[in-house]
Design an enzyme around this catalytic site. Sequence first.
Site, PDB file in Angstrom:
ATOM      1  N   SER A   1      -1.223   3.741  -4.291  1.00 41.40           N
ATOM      2  CA  SER A   1      -0.365   4.593  -3.464  1.00 41.40           C
ATOM      3  C   SER A   1       0.923   3.883  -3.064  1.00 41.40           C
ATOM      4  CB  SER A   1      -1.137   5.033  -2.220  1.00 41.40           C
ATOM      5  OG  SER A   1      -0.291   5.602  -1.256  1.00 41.40           O
ATOM      6  N   LEU A   2       0.811   2.611  -2.681  1.00 37.63           N
ATOM      7  CA  LEU A   2       1.982   1.830  -2.290  1.00 37.63           C
ATOM      8  C   LEU A   2       2.951   1.687  -3.454  1.00 37.63           C
ATOM      9  CD1 LEU A   2       3.372  -0.051  -0.185  1.00 37.63           C
ATOM     10  CD2 LEU A   2       2.030  -1.915  -1.166  1.00 37.63           C
TER      11      LEU A   2
ATOM     12  N   ASP B   1     -11.408  -7.816  -5.234  1.00 37.34           N
ATOM     13  CA  ASP B   1     -11.312  -6.467  -4.688  1.00 37.34           C
ATOM     14  C   ASP B   1     -12.156  -5.458  -5.486  1.00 37.34           C
ATOM     15  OD1 ASP B   1      -9.674  -7.212  -2.607  1.00 37.34           O
ATOM     16  OD2 ASP B   1      -7.815  -6.785  -3.691  1.00 37.34           O
ATOM     17  N   GLY B   2     -12.199  -5.616  -6.814  1.00 33.54           N
ATOM     18  CA  GLY B   2     -13.001  -4.706  -7.625  1.00 33.54           C
ATOM     19  C   GLY B   2     -14.480  -4.782  -7.275  1.00 33.54           C
TER      20      GLY B   2
END
Length: 305
Positions: A196-197, A78-79
């Site tokens: 955020s989650l 993901d990075g």
Amino acid sequence: MPKIGIIYNDIKPMACRVAEELSDELLAKGCEVVTTSSFGGILGYAKTDKRQDYTPIDQLIPEGFNQDIDFGIVLGGDGTVLAACRQVALCGIPLLTVNTGHMGFLTETYVSQLSQAVDQLMAGDYHVEDRTMLRVQVWREERLIWEALCLNEMVLHREPLTSMCHFEIQIGHHAPVDIAADGVIISTPTGSTAYSLSAGGPVVTPGVPVLQLIPICPHSLASRALVFSNQERVQIFPANPTSMVMVVDGNGGCAVLPQDSVQVHKAEYGARFIRLQRPEFFRILREKLGWGLPHIAKPTSVELP
């Protein structure tokens, strides 16, 4: 034959090996190939003094990457995907993301399926999904000192010790609000499944044209996550006597002094993801985060009452 760009994580041996093998395979098919490391999309941290070192957004584009590239292939986790999106956002290059990392929430396919995925790309059998990105800026004495694009979120908090901070935040032309919390997050729908989650914000499906404001550990029972239109510009004024740290996409950021202001708004550029099958966000939530799975196994050997 198409022109293809390959962006890979050059500190991961597996990604380097796959990038080399993929390049050879595409060249053998007659494609034009350009390769680059995702390192150029890593932000790093700016310093607290008046020299704020950052690379302007239009200078992040890797050499050889332009509008002539038909599509890009990203090899990493993901990075790497987040860095690659910053690198090619201005060119509008659609990206096939291939997981060679761990979670791979943003990735479309795996290395074991890469050959089949390349065949689909060459046949034009894919869809392109657009995702919102943010432009984050730090202003000091009416002078822009730092800016970056981000796909997930911007976080503003204190370092090195986490403690309560005060923020004055204005969204669009609405009245400013005061928030006391350990920090604040401004998130895109893509970022709603990231920090955020974990901070208690809602999950937002990617196509919804909204942003989120999420206080981190707020010192108030009334402070909750707020969802608002992505056409609204956000201004944050730290009401704190000491400096703070702003982090973008969990990757890098800038020191924010008490007299500074942070501005966040929807970027004029976005991330473009290649989808090999019909996008199904709930399936990804189920596979990666376990959303919607029964919390109690249903017995099959006995009759339920």
